[in-house]
Design an enzyme around this catalytic site. Structure first.
Site, PDB file in Angstrom:
ATOM      1  N   LYS A 274       0.873  -1.243   0.707  1.00 27.12           N
ATOM      2  CA  LYS A 274      -0.186  -0.364   0.042  1.00 27.12           C
ATOM      3  C   LYS A 274       1.510   1.390  -0.200  1.00 27.12           C
ATOM      4  O   LYS A 274       1.699   1.093   1.139  1.00 27.12           O
ATOM      5  CB  LYS A 274      -0.697  -0.374   1.717  1.00 27.12           C
ATOM      6  CG  LYS A 274      -2.335   0.765   1.459  1.00 27.12           C
ATOM      7  CD  LYS A 274      -2.687   0.308   2.408  1.00 27.12           C
ATOM      8  CE  LYS A 274      -4.355   1.346   2.115  1.00 27.12           C
ATOM      9  NZ  LYS A 274      -4.609   1.036   3.473  1.00 27.12           N
TER      10      LYS A 274
HETATM   11  C1  E4P Z   1      -8.458   1.517   4.297  1.00 23.48           C
HETATM   12  O1  E4P Z   1      -7.498   0.975   3.407  1.00 23.48           O
HETATM   13  C2  E4P Z   1      -8.147   2.453   4.771  1.00 23.48           C
HETATM   14  O2  E4P Z   1      -6.524   3.279   5.340  1.00 23.48           O
HETATM   15  C3  E4P Z   1      -9.355   3.254   5.699  1.00 23.48           C
HETATM   16  O3  E4P Z   1     -10.169   2.161   5.135  1.00 23.48           O
HETATM   17  C4  E4P Z   1      -9.422   4.544   6.652  1.00 23.48           C
HETATM   18  O4  E4P Z   1     -10.618   3.988   6.876  1.00 23.48           O
HETATM   19  P1  E4P Z   1     -10.743   5.435   7.990  1.00 23.48           P
HETATM   20  O5  E4P Z   1     -11.300   6.862   7.343  1.00 23.48           O
HETATM   21  O6  E4P Z   1     -12.108   5.222   8.879  1.00 23.48           O
HETATM   22  O7  E4P Z   1      -9.636   5.402   8.711  1.00 23.48           O
END
Ligand code: E4P
Length: 218
Positions: A88
């Site tokens: 990522k």
């Molecule tokens: C996933 O890949 C993201 O990092 C995550 O969904 C972010 O979510 P949040 O906005 O609830 O922190």
């Protein structure tokens, strides 16, 4: 649409997996910190455990470097943990360069922190496997997260981009339904939002009535 769970919590991953609908997992540094995981070895072991738990599903592991060399080095180490790891990478200039490097070197990627169609185009051009628009955070800023999913879906379809749209920052079950409607390829959700899809008062009322009537012939 594929279902990923958005957590580093092993019990929640196991529960979603046992439901039989889980296609993968996404994590981020905040989710890892929430589980109290500290140190390189512990982090690597945790990712390995998650990969083994979901048994074949993609597991996104996020880099914390922000320069090209650092992102590439970190990404190579993450990818070496397990074949299902997807690296990522944040949507920043060096992140885009690193996405291209990973693409050319056979390492799958998830471009994260995406908030606009322009960023999604760049991620696709760099060959990202997944692009992660953050629906909930967009809604929190009084913009329309679902509209962004629909826009990216239209652009990718017109342009023939192969990058999969991974709707992230999901806050509730309705978000999941709307993402499916808008053309998301994947939705990564907290366990509560996934379980929220089960709920309908008419299901509960109907089941109670059937069970009551069943006593008449049991
Ligand atoms: C996933 O890949 C993201 O990092 C995550 O969904 C972010 O979510 P949040 O906005 O609830 O922190």
């Amino acid at each position: 649409m594929k279902f990923f769970i958005d957590t580093a919590n092993l019990a929640q991953i196991k529960e979603a997996h046992e439901l039989g609908i889980l296609d993968g997992v996404t994590t981020n540094p905040s989710l890892m910190a929430k589980e109290g995981i500290k140190g390189t070895d512990a982090v690597q072991n945790h990712y390995k455990t998650i990969c083994e738990l979901v048994d074949g599903g993609d597991v996104s592991a996020e880099v914390i470097s922000t320069d090209f060399d650092g992102i590439v080095e970190e990404g190579k180490k993450l990818a070496a943990i397990h074949p299902n790891i997807v690296v990522k990478v944040p949507m920043i200039k060096d992140g885009v360069k690193a996405l291209r490097w990973f693409t050319e070197n056979g390492i799958r990627t998830n471009c994260t922190l995406v908030f606009s169609a322009g960023q999604a185009i760049l991620a696709a051009k760099a060959g990202a496997t997944y692009v992660s628009p953050f629906i909930g955070r967009i809604d929190d800023s009084s913009w329309d997260g679902i509209e962004l999913i629909a826009q990216i879906s239209q652009i990718y379809s017109i342009q023939g981009f192969k990058t999969e749209i991974l709707a992230a920052s999901i806050r509730n079950a309705l978000h999941i339904v709307k993402c499916a409607e808008a053309g998301a390829d994947v939705c990564t959700c907290p366990l509560d939002s996934i379980l929220g899809l089960l709920k309908h008062p008419l299901t509960d009322i109907g089941l109670a009535k059937f069970l009551e009537d069943a006593k008449k012939f049991a």
